[in-house]
Design a protein around this motif. Structure first.
Motif, short mmCIF file in Angstrom:
data_model
loop_
_atom_site.label_atom_id
_atom_site.label_comp_id
_atom_site.label_asym_id
_atom_site.label_seq_id
_atom_site.Cartn_x
_atom_site.Cartn_y
_atom_site.Cartn_z
N LYS A 5 17.94 -23.91 9.76
CA LYS A 5 17.39 -24.28 10.78
C LYS A 5 17.78 -23.43 11.76
O LYS A 5 17.08 -22.82 12.68
N THR A 6 19.19 -23.59 12.07
CA THR A 6 19.79 -22.74 13.42
C THR A 6 19.61 -21.10 13.26
O THR A 6 19.43 -20.50 14.35
N THR A 7 20.15 -20.82 12.02
CA THR A 7 19.86 -19.30 11.77
C THR A 7 18.55 -18.88 12.14
O THR A 7 18.31 -17.85 12.82
N LEU A 15 19.43 -28.83 20.31
CA LEU A 15 19.35 -30.37 20.22
C LEU A 15 20.46 -30.92 18.94
O LEU A 15 20.08 -32.23 18.76
N ASP A 16 21.14 -30.11 18.93
CA ASP A 16 22.23 -30.38 17.30
C ASP A 16 23.54 -30.61 18.24
O ASP A 16 24.09 -29.55 18.74
N PRO A 17 24.36 -31.83 18.10
CA PRO A 17 25.71 -32.05 18.76
C PRO A 17 26.64 -30.73 18.11
O PRO A 17 27.65 -30.47 18.75
N GLN A 18 26.17 -30.52 17.01
CA GLN A 18 27.36 -29.40 16.59
C GLN A 18 27.18 -27.93 17.36
O GLN A 18 28.10 -27.25 17.43
N GLY A 19 26.30 -27.90 18.21
CA GLY A 19 26.06 -26.72 19.09
C GLY A 19 26.23 -25.34 18.46
O GLY A 19 26.37 -24.36 19.00
N ASN A 20 25.79 -25.16 17.22
CA ASN A 20 25.83 -23.93 16.61
C ASN A 20 24.82 -23.12 17.19
O ASN A 20 25.05 -21.66 17.25
N ALA A 21 23.60 -23.45 17.59
CA ALA A 21 22.82 -22.13 18.29
C ALA A 21 23.38 -22.13 19.47
O ALA A 21 23.25 -20.60 19.91
N ILE A 66 13.01 -25.64 19.53
CA ILE A 66 14.16 -26.55 19.93
C ILE A 66 14.69 -26.64 18.26
O ILE A 66 14.13 -26.96 17.15
N ASP A 67 16.08 -26.67 18.22
CA ASP A 67 17.19 -26.57 17.07
C ASP A 67 17.21 -27.87 16.95
O ASP A 67 17.89 -28.31 17.67
N CYS A 68 16.80 -28.65 15.99
CA CYS A 68 17.23 -30.06 15.48
C CYS A 68 18.39 -30.45 14.51
O CYS A 68 18.61 -29.21 13.69
MG LIG Z 1 21.79 -26.22 12.30
#
Ligand SMILES: [Mg+2]
Ligand SMILES: Nc1ncnc2c1ncn2[C@@H]1O[C@H](COP(=O)(O)OP(=O)(O)OP(=O)(O)O)[C@@H](O)[C@H]1O
Length: 316
Positions: free
Chosen positions: A58-60, A81-87, A170-172
């Motif tokens: 997703k993020t990639t 929108l992901d708490p991991q913040g990868n985007a 929007i990255d989920c």
């Molecule tokens: Mg992701």
């Protein structure tokens, strides 16, 4: 930078081997970079990139499609929108604890424009970063009025203030919680990345029934416009089977472009870059550029219940 693919010119690769054919094919595919840019949409196209399965790309997909479209001259916003913040990381955006983030927009009601930063990538590419505060946001959002529409309201205000973008992605996170529901209420288009490495359709039915529920309640205009096959390994039979299966079920939505499993793609985030800028000519980058080109050429789908013009004109 040295490209492994450039070894086509070295005697190490037999002229007629499958590898040589793949490489000469890549040389031809790189010409997409010199061709005409695809048209820009006249109104913003808002995508949510979703799949409740973790680690499917997703993020990639979000950051690389966004980067490729920005390279084509589009003004693009990525909402992390992901708490991991990868985007945020992949786009070179500072997102440590004190930096204003999408949390401030959703929970504190701050304007979206106040948290957006310009990415270090080429072109007009911007990001509303997330940070770890977002991990607790879903619980806080439950007691806020219009909790399913917090992102949509923020985006509508943002566009009403005159901010002009061609694309919003929007990255989920990999779950179907309130954050993802906010993404679904805000978008017209769902982009589903499907990993060609397990029986992908099984996980998809839950996502599709969620979208159906969203259609009946929160957002009648949401539709799965785009499916992208990711992490394709042409050497495995399973990858071919998954790809054929998904194409049979979703002939309209699946892009012709396929993203191969490629080391460069997975390396890029550790340099805070997309593969499109980290190694533009690599096979992973070219594949994402092809996918972005196709998305732009296809244009926005016509939603049920809207006129063609409204649908093409997106979410304003
Ligand atoms: Mg992701
Ligand atoms: N085409 C590819 N080739 C090789 N590695 C890839 C490819 N696409 C993604 N990856 C790697 O696979 C991992 C998962 O990808 P990614 O983070 O994009 O998935 P995700 O769906 O966003 O995950 P999550 O559900 O945790 O948010 C990452 O380490 C990423 O670098």
């Amino acid at each position: 930078m040295k490209h492994p693919e450039e070894s086509i010119d070295t005697p190490a690769v037999e002229i007629d081997s499958p590898l040589a054919r793949e490489l000469s094919d890549l040389t031809a595919r790189r010409r997409i970079l010199d061709g005409p840019a695809p048209p820009l949409p006249s109104r913003p196209r808002v995508f949510t990139v979703s799949n409740q399965k973790g680690g499917v790309g997703k993020t990639t997909t979000t950051v690389n499609i966004a980067a490729a479209l920005a390279r084509f001259g589009a003004r693009v916003l990525v909402i992390d929108l992901d708490p991991q913040g990868n985007a945020s990381t992949a786009l070179g955006i500072d997102h440590h604890g004190d930096i204003p983030s999408i949390y401030d927009v959703l929970v504190e009601g701050k304007p979206l424009s106040s948290v957006i930063q310009k990415s270090t990538e080429e072109g007009e590419l911007y990001c509303a970063p997330s940070n770890l505060d977002l991990a607790g946001a879903e619980i806080q959002m439950f007691s806020i009025d219009r909790r399913e529409y917090l992102l949509r309201d923020a985006l509508e205000r943002f566009f009403a203030e005159g901010n002009q973008y061609h694309y919003v992605f929007i990255d989920c996170p990999p779950s179907l919680g309130l954050l993802t529901i906010n993404a679904f209420s805000s978008a017209r288009e769902v982009l589903i990345p499907i990993q060609c490495e397990y029986y992908a359709l099984e996980g998809l039915s839950q996502l599709l029934s969620t979208i159906e529920m969203i259609n009946q309640g929160l957002n009648p205009y949401l539709q799965v416009s785009t499916i992208l096959l990711t992490m394709f390994d042409s050497r495995t039979r399973l990858a071919h089977e998954v790809a054929a299966d998904v194409r049979q079920h979703f002939p309209q939505q699946v892009l012709n472009a396929v993203i191969p499993r490629a080391v460069r793609v997975s390396e890029a985030p550790s340099y805070s870059q997309t593969v499109v800028s980290y190694d533009t000519l690599s096979v992973g980058s070219i594949s994402y550029i092809e996918a972005a080109h196709e998305i732009a050429m296809r244009g926005a789908p016509v939603s049920a219940g809207t006129t063609t013009q409204e649908a093409t004109h997106g979410n304003e």
